[in-house]
Design an enzyme around this catalytic site. Sequence first.
Site, PDB file in Angstrom:
ATOM      1  N   ARG A  74      47.688  41.368  41.222  1.00 58.77           N
ATOM      2  CA  ARG A  74      47.406  40.844  40.187  1.00 58.77           C
ATOM      3  C   ARG A  74      49.505  41.130  39.513  1.00 58.77           C
ATOM      4  O   ARG A  74      50.048  39.909  38.593  1.00 58.77           O
ATOM      5  CB  ARG A  74      46.614  40.994  39.197  1.00 58.77           C
ATOM      6  CG  ARG A  74      45.158  40.262  39.370  1.00 58.77           C
ATOM      7  CD  ARG A  74      44.192  40.139  38.589  1.00 58.77           C
ATOM      8  NE  ARG A  74      43.855  41.881  38.980  1.00 58.77           N
ATOM      9  CZ  ARG A  74      43.129  42.073  37.793  1.00 58.77           C
ATOM     10  NH1 ARG A  74      42.245  41.796  36.552  1.00 58.77           N
ATOM     11  NH2 ARG A  74      42.549  43.791  37.031  1.00 58.77           N
ATOM     12  N   HIS A  97      35.138  40.153  42.979  1.00 57.86           N
ATOM     13  CA  HIS A  97      35.053  39.412  44.245  1.00 57.86           C
ATOM     14  C   HIS A  97      35.055  38.037  44.546  1.00 57.86           C
ATOM     15  O   HIS A  97      35.134  37.154  45.281  1.00 57.86           O
ATOM     16  CB  HIS A  97      33.741  40.088  45.277  1.00 57.86           C
ATOM     17  CG  HIS A  97      33.928  41.869  45.545  1.00 57.86           C
ATOM     18  ND1 HIS A  97      33.115  42.586  45.528  1.00 57.86           N
ATOM     19  CD2 HIS A  97      35.073  42.515  45.597  1.00 57.86           C
ATOM     20  CE1 HIS A  97      33.547  43.962  45.933  1.00 57.86           C
ATOM     21  NE2 HIS A  97      34.836  43.484  45.242  1.00 57.86           N
ATOM     22  N   LYS A 144      32.203  45.127  49.652  1.00 61.03           N
ATOM     23  CA  LYS A 144      30.821  45.196  49.356  1.00 61.03           C
ATOM     24  C   LYS A 144      30.620  45.569  47.725  1.00 61.03           C
ATOM     25  O   LYS A 144      32.340  46.015  47.425  1.00 61.03           O
ATOM     26  CB  LYS A 144      30.165  46.362  49.966  1.00 61.03           C
ATOM     27  CG  LYS A 144      30.008  47.671  50.202  1.00 61.03           C
ATOM     28  CD  LYS A 144      30.203  48.370  51.278  1.00 61.03           C
ATOM     29  CE  LYS A 144      31.060  48.255  52.143  1.00 61.03           C
ATOM     30  NZ  LYS A 144      32.638  49.264  51.688  1.00 61.03           N
ATOM     31  N   ASP A 194      28.241  49.965  43.761  1.00 58.31           N
ATOM     32  CA  ASP A 194      29.215  50.928  43.921  1.00 58.31           C
ATOM     33  C   ASP A 194      28.564  51.591  45.285  1.00 58.31           C
ATOM     34  O   ASP A 194      29.328  51.860  46.108  1.00 58.31           O
ATOM     35  CB  ASP A 194      30.250  51.448  43.224  1.00 58.31           C
ATOM     36  CG  ASP A 194      31.091  52.279  43.822  1.00 58.31           C
ATOM     37  OD1 ASP A 194      31.376  52.873  44.513  1.00 58.31           O
ATOM     38  OD2 ASP A 194      32.516  51.388  43.431  1.00 58.31           O
TER      39      ASP A 194
END
Length: 372
Positions: free
Chosen positions: A75, A117, A135, A214
């Site tokens: 970004r 994601h 993940k 996480d």
Amino acid sequence: RCRVITDAAPPFPGTLPRSSLTEYPRSPFHFASTESANMSLHWGIAGAGKISHDFVTALRTLPTSEHAVVAVAARDLSRARRFSSSHNVPKAFDDYAKLAEDRDVDVVYVGTLNPQHFDVARLMLQHGKHVLCEKPLTMNLRQTTELINLAKEKKLFLMEAIWSRCFPVYDILKREIESGTIGEIRQVIVSFGFKLSDVERLTVKSLGGGTVLDLGVYAIQFACLIFNNEMPRTVRAAGCLNEEGVDLSVSATFLYDGDRTATVVTHSLVDLPNEACVVGTKGTLKLPNFWCPTTIELPAGKTNVSLPETDGKFNFTNSVGLSYEADEVRSCILAGATESSKVPHDASLLIARLEDEIRRQVGVTYAEDCLG
């Protein structure tokens, strides 16, 4: 090793209509051929953080004739340019859309923060890119289902980056269980926890914080793997939350038919044993560092598997093993597969379902849970 999905495969409920999707030219890697087998898979990297650094560094242990990183996007353009300079990546973008539109990119590795994601992976799929997404694949089951539906509709490869399952030790684990040396499996115990209270991505809700998404994804995937992706008949979970309503620790038990149980524990305030145990009627298997293992303890003794040699510098434990999942992605794409048998779509769906249920019982909700 890879699953090839044909047009005859039944779609997931709610599959997006083809008319709603923009068609883009396909790269040479959509279908297997002698020519493509000798070509380098061109990677684009979405996100210029620590895990993306480790992934690209791990790729350098593989032949350049098979893997090449051609572009990175972040970004912030300065971050993308620093990453590009550090890793000799030809192109740097300040917009993920520019990466998606780059016709030189075959597959995109999504290494952004958890809440990004879904949007980033969806953008890449909409532009005809294969995707390996860190993940958790998304924030919840709804998003995961939508993303998989889109990949199926586009006939593109999509894999949740559960790199653990690509380690050679997991192949040894599978063979040992199939051999019957430990008998019928009755109990799986997995713990995963570190002192991470000062890590914002784990403690701040807007960043998708929490141990379930996480850390828990690793423990949950292990239980799912051992019990052949079976949905537990009962899930019981409890945990401790911080002032933002993010889980600092969670203990969950999965009860299966046939008197089988899995227990997973995650923590961000203390270091846990960080190992997985599979207990059968005749013996026990143990995996130290189960999320990136190089050792497995069998009834007959320990077996060690060396990691690929590298002089690269990494941020996380055994990150050179990320090369295993990169090779898995290449093999599947060359075979014309849309998913890997190591981390199939139905596994990602079950993991997301269990994450949702654990969060529901513990009391953790995200903005993404209120959309759709």
